[in-house]
Design a protein around this motif. Structure first.
Motif, PDB file in Angstrom:
ATOM      1  N   THR A   1      46.109 112.993  64.524  1.00 17.72           N
ATOM      2  CA  THR A   1      45.661 112.545  65.842  1.00 17.72           C
ATOM      3  C   THR A   1      46.842 112.421  66.797  1.00 17.72           C
ATOM      4  OG1 THR A   1      43.910 111.293  64.751  1.00 17.72           O
ATOM      5  CG2 THR A   1      44.308 110.813  67.061  1.00 17.72           C
ATOM      6  N   TYR A   2      47.941 111.873  66.286  1.00 11.97           N
ATOM      7  CA  TYR A   2      49.160 111.737  67.093  1.00 11.97           C
ATOM      8  C   TYR A   2      49.654 113.108  67.543  1.00 11.97           C
ATOM      9  CZ  TYR A   2      54.135 110.843  68.022  1.00 11.97           C
ATOM     10  OH  TYR A   2      55.383 110.802  68.582  1.00 11.97           O
TER      11      TYR A   2
ATOM     12  N   ALA B   1      47.376 114.636  70.167  1.00  9.77           N
ATOM     13  CA  ALA B   1      47.581 114.034  71.484  1.00  9.77           C
ATOM     14  C   ALA B   1      48.849 114.573  72.138  1.00  9.77           C
ATOM     15  CB  ALA B   1      47.644 112.512  71.361  1.00  9.77           C
ATOM     16  N   ARG B   2      49.898 114.760  71.337  1.00  7.35           N
ATOM     17  CA  ARG B   2      51.141 115.341  71.860  1.00  7.35           C
ATOM     18  C   ARG B   2      50.893 116.755  72.388  1.00  7.35           C
ATOM     19  NH1 ARG B   2      55.315 111.998  73.205  1.00  7.35           N
ATOM     20  NH2 ARG B   2      55.899 110.608  71.500  1.00  7.35           N
TER      21      ARG B   2
ATOM     22  N   GLU C   1      51.653 106.982  75.452  1.00  7.96           N
ATOM     23  CA  GLU C   1      50.862 105.949  74.782  1.00  7.96           C
ATOM     24  C   GLU C   1      49.529 105.741  75.493  1.00  7.96           C
ATOM     25  OE1 GLU C   1      51.195 104.619  71.954  1.00  7.96           O
ATOM     26  OE2 GLU C   1      53.218 105.276  71.489  1.00  7.96           O
TER      27      GLU C   1
ATOM     28  N   HIS D   1      47.466 108.719  74.482  1.00  6.67           N
ATOM     29  CA  HIS D   1      47.157 108.624  73.059  1.00  6.67           C
ATOM     30  C   HIS D   1      45.985 107.662  72.814  1.00  6.67           C
ATOM     31  CE1 HIS D   1      48.923 107.867  68.755  1.00  6.67           C
ATOM     32  NE2 HIS D   1      47.947 108.740  68.732  1.00  6.67           N
TER      33      HIS D   1
ATOM     34  N   LYS E   1      42.233 108.581  71.238  1.00  7.48           N
ATOM     35  CA  LYS E   1      41.663 107.894  70.077  1.00  7.48           C
ATOM     36  C   LYS E   1      40.345 107.208  70.423  1.00  7.48           C
ATOM     37  CE  LYS E   1      45.577 107.201  67.032  1.00  7.48           C
ATOM     38  NZ  LYS E   1      46.220 106.276  66.104  1.00  7.48           N
TER      39      LYS E   1
END
Length: 240
Positions: A18-19, A22-23, A35, A38, A42
């Motif tokens: 997921t991280y 998002a990047r 953040e 991100h 989520k």
């Protein structure tokens, strides 16, 4: 909890994937912008899996006031908090040994000093600042409208405590298990605890990292964790 409640479908979110997703979705100018992005990514996933009817969703997911309004009548929100300074130490050690930027063998041979990796993470990279605030970010980083609200994350996180069905503390899991049984009517057995030794068993390497956290550096860690400490103290006052 899955074994105790036996939901018909369980999702354990892959936080690393997921991280990285998002990047990839947006090129952000700084960690504050990332953040925010991100959290919203989520939240979209959380809402999607609620709509899919999953009986249990777990992982590194933010508390969403928007999702709580939409699904709160049929959902219990649960979290377990950790003393923020100890959590930060553990997080740094995990990044060094479980997701190293260098070969682990380089630590053993002395080519790379793991203690220097502590300084890199906490002082040379913006991500270190946000790691120290992760609990207040996850509980309070989203506003009532579903948009990121990092500027008010501590206030939001403390308010979110009122909407959580269960709040536990990692240093007293038996108490959490008793509360879980009181709420859900079934016993909870904790069969596994995450330990840094499971990813790095060499005590000498661990000492190199944890020695950095002592002495004068201890004050810096508390300063970095100021937001999460405010949340943690509020949670302790309410739920201990």
């Amino acid at each position: 909890m899955r074994d105790a409640l036996k939901p018909h479908r369980t999702l354990v979110l892959d936080s690393i994937a997921t991280y990285l997703a998002a990047r990839s979705l947006r090129r952000c100018q700084n960690e504050f912008e990332f953040e925010s992005h991100h959290l919203e990514v989520k939240q979209t996933l959380l809402s999607f899996y609620f709509e899919q009817g999953y009986g249990m969703i777990s992982g590194h997911l933010p508390f969403s006031p928007l999702c709580a309004r939409q699904f709160g009548d049929q959902t219990d929100f649960v979290t377990i908090l950790r003393e923020p300074v100890e959590r930060l130490k553990s997080h740094v050690a995990y990044l060094i040994f479980a997701q190293p930027r260098t070969s682990v063998e380089d630590y053993h041979t002395g080519k790379v000093d793991p203690a220097e990796e502590v300084f890199r993470i906490l002082e040379k990279e913006e991500i270190g600042i946000w790691m120290a605030r992760s609990q207040s970010i996850y509980l309070g980083g989203l506003g009532q409208d579903g948009k990121a609200d990092l500027a008010n994350r501590v206030e939001n996180a403390i308010a979110a405590l009122e909407q959580l069905r269960l709040v536990g503390f990692d240093d007293d899991i038996p108490h959490f298990a008793r509360r879980f049984e009181a709420v859900h009517g079934v016993p909870l057995e904790v069969g596994h605890l995450n330990r840094i030794q499971s990813v790095q068993a060499d005590p000498a390497l661990l000492r190199r990292v944890y020695a950095v956290f002592e002495g004068d550096y201890a004050r810096k860690l508390r300063d970095l964790c100021e937001d999460d400490l405010a949340l943690y103290e509020a949670a302790c006052a309410k739920f201990r």
